[in-house]
Design a protein around this motif. Structure first.
Motif, PDB file in Angstrom:
ATOM      1  N   ALA A 135       0.937  -0.813  -0.017  1.00 32.05           N
ATOM      2  CA  ALA A 135       0.056   0.336  -0.155  1.00 32.05           C
ATOM      3  C   ALA A 135       0.586   1.469  -0.167  1.00 32.05           C
ATOM      4  N   ALA A 136       2.132   1.441   0.785  1.00 35.28           N
ATOM      5  CA  ALA A 136       2.378   2.555   0.525  1.00 35.28           C
ATOM      6  C   ALA A 136       3.712   2.940  -0.464  1.00 35.28           C
ATOM      7  N   ARG A 137       4.150   1.700  -0.953  1.00 40.20           N
ATOM      8  CA  ARG A 137       4.333   1.794  -2.164  1.00 40.20           C
ATOM      9  C   ARG A 137       3.347   2.573  -3.174  1.00 40.20           C
ATOM     10  N   THR A 138       2.135   1.288  -3.176  1.00 41.55           N
ATOM     11  CA  THR A 138       0.699   3.106  -4.362  1.00 41.55           C
ATOM     12  C   THR A 138       0.812   4.498  -3.564  1.00 41.55           C
ATOM     13  N   GLU A 139       0.964   4.855  -2.301  1.00 49.09           N
ATOM     14  CA  GLU A 139       0.445   5.932  -1.977  1.00 49.09           C
ATOM     15  C   GLU A 139       1.326   6.547  -1.719  1.00 49.09           C
ATOM     16  N   PHE A 140       2.371   6.106  -1.788  1.00 49.55           N
ATOM     17  CA  PHE A 140       3.745   7.197  -1.647  1.00 49.55           C
ATOM     18  C   PHE A 140       4.629   7.087  -3.046  1.00 49.55           C
ATOM     19  N   ALA A 141       4.657   6.289  -4.176  1.00 47.80           N
ATOM     20  CA  ALA A 141       5.398   6.061  -5.420  1.00 47.80           C
ATOM     21  C   ALA A 141       5.741   7.667  -6.126  1.00 47.80           C
ATOM     22  N   ASP A 142       4.988   8.636  -6.175  1.00 44.49           N
ATOM     23  CA  ASP A 142       5.330   9.856  -6.438  1.00 44.49           C
ATOM     24  C   ASP A 142       6.692  10.332  -5.731  1.00 44.49           C
ATOM     25  N   LEU A 143       7.380   9.944  -4.611  1.00 45.66           N
ATOM     26  CA  LEU A 143       8.389  10.260  -3.789  1.00 45.66           C
ATOM     27  C   LEU A 143       9.454   9.355  -4.264  1.00 45.66           C
ATOM     28  N   GLU A 144       9.264   8.106  -4.664  1.00 45.42           N
ATOM     29  CA  GLU A 144      10.167   6.771  -5.501  1.00 45.42           C
ATOM     30  C   GLU A 144      10.204   7.513  -6.636  1.00 45.42           C
ATOM     31  N   ARG A 145       9.719   8.346  -7.491  1.00 40.19           N
ATOM     32  CA  ARG A 145      10.018   8.913  -8.436  1.00 40.19           C
ATOM     33  C   ARG A 145      10.836  10.314  -9.187  1.00 40.19           C
ATOM     34  N   ALA A 146      10.282  11.490  -7.432  1.00 40.05           N
ATOM     35  CA  ALA A 146      10.376  12.669  -7.670  1.00 40.05           C
ATOM     36  C   ALA A 146      10.666  12.660  -5.865  1.00 40.05           C
ATOM     37  N   PRO A 147      11.603  12.697  -5.070  1.00 36.87           N
ATOM     38  CA  PRO A 147      11.762  12.761  -3.768  1.00 36.87           C
ATOM     39  C   PRO A 147      11.369  14.075  -3.914  1.00 36.87           C
ATOM     40  N   LEU A 148      10.717  14.688  -1.876  1.00 35.34           N
ATOM     41  CA  LEU A 148      10.509  15.544  -1.932  1.00 35.34           C
ATOM     42  C   LEU A 148      11.678  16.390  -0.790  1.00 35.34           C
ATOM     43  N   THR A 149      12.039  18.047  -1.333  1.00 30.58           N
ATOM     44  CA  THR A 149      13.027  18.036  -0.622  1.00 30.58           C
ATOM     45  C   THR A 149      12.599  19.249   0.024  1.00 30.58           C
ATOM     46  N   PHE A 150      13.097  19.606   1.357  1.00 28.37           N
ATOM     47  CA  PHE A 150      13.115  20.817   1.920  1.00 28.37           C
ATOM     48  C   PHE A 150      13.939  20.960   3.329  1.00 28.37           C
ATOM     49  N   THR A 151      13.925  22.135   3.763  1.00 22.89           N
ATOM     50  CA  THR A 151      15.051  22.394   4.269  1.00 22.89           C
ATOM     51  C   THR A 151      14.868  22.023   5.888  1.00 22.89           C
ATOM     52  N   ALA A 152      15.267  21.757   7.126  1.00 20.49           N
ATOM     53  CA  ALA A 152      14.788  21.230   8.536  1.00 20.49           C
ATOM     54  C   ALA A 152      15.649  22.672   9.170  1.00 20.49           C
ATOM     55  N   ARG A 153      14.989  23.273   9.591  1.00 18.31           N
ATOM     56  CA  ARG A 153      15.575  24.766  10.335  1.00 18.31           C
ATOM     57  C   ARG A 153      15.351  24.400  12.119  1.00 18.31           C
ATOM     58  N   SER A 154      15.244  23.440  13.130  1.00 13.13           N
ATOM     59  CA  SER A 154      14.774  23.146  13.499  1.00 13.13           C
ATOM     60  C   SER A 154      15.508  21.931  13.784  1.00 13.13           C
ATOM     61  N   ILE A 155      15.658  21.471  15.179  1.00 14.69           N
ATOM     62  CA  ILE A 155      16.131  20.112  15.394  1.00 14.69           C
ATOM     63  C   ILE A 155      14.534  19.466  17.109  1.00 14.69           C
ATOM     64  N   THR A 156      13.728  18.635  16.787  1.00 18.69           N
ATOM     65  CA  THR A 156      12.951  18.849  17.892  1.00 18.69           C
ATOM     66  C   THR A 156      13.109  17.774  19.002  1.00 18.69           C
TER      67      THR A 156
END
Length: 177
Positions: A135-156
């Motif tokens: 199910a995860a491979r179907t749901e998150f297939a877009d991340l397999e094709r094009a990873p999501l990038t962002f910047t973490a500015r803090s640590i929790t």
């Protein structure tokens, strides 16, 4: 058993909501209920919190963390499903935290070979990990094709009250800049 702590980067609110929706749809209830990317596991972080000042200083001197979130995977030992996370900077922060803390013992997965990840499901008696992975491979297939990038500015700082509990945010420590 006493509370346990870890240090983590938080995914974007949109990705966190997406993960929580997926977890709810598959009735996943475990310690990873609040999405997070662990940069320092609980080893060497006792409930007395005497480690906080030292590690807060390490975090304050470290640059923000560029992160790339990819598709779903399963750990080789079948203990969990996760979304891949790539960030050499987060591994460098992990190593700096270990160096500052110098725990007497730490987990075998800590150190230079750390596999950064965003947990989807932990192995439990009532969880069909292969089915959830499909199910995860179907749901998150877009991340397999094009990873999501962002910047973490803090640590929790995250705290789990004890066995059966969930890691929940306690406080945020800003990264440099």
């Amino acid at each position: 058993m006493a509370a346990s702590f870890l240090l983590a980067a938080q995914p974007s609110p949109e990705l966190a909501a997406r993960l929580q929706t997926f977890r709810a749809a598959h009735h996943l209830k475990d310690a990873a209920a609040v999405p997070h990317i662990t940069v320092k596991a609980r080893s060497g972080l006792p409930p007395e919190l005497d480690w906080q000042e030292t590690l807060r200083g390490v975090v304050a001197r470290h640059a923000p963390l560029p992160l790339s979130i990819g598709g779903p995977r399963q750990f080789g030992n079948d203990t969990a499903l996760y979304l891949m996370v790539s960030s050499p900077e987060a591994v460098r922060l992990h190593l700096a935290l270990l160096e500052a803390l110098k725990p007497a013992r730490f987990f075998g997965y800590e150190g230079p070979g750390l596999t950064l990840h965003l947990s989807l499901a932990l192995k439990r008696r009532d969880v069909d990990l292969p089915g959830v992975l499909t199910a995860a491979r179907t749901e998150f297939a877009d991340l397999e094709r094009a990873p999501l990038t962002f910047t973490a500015r803090s640590i929790t700082v995250m705290r789990k009250p004890g066995p059966g509990g969930v890691y929940a945010p306690l406080e945020d420590w800003p990264l440099l800049g």
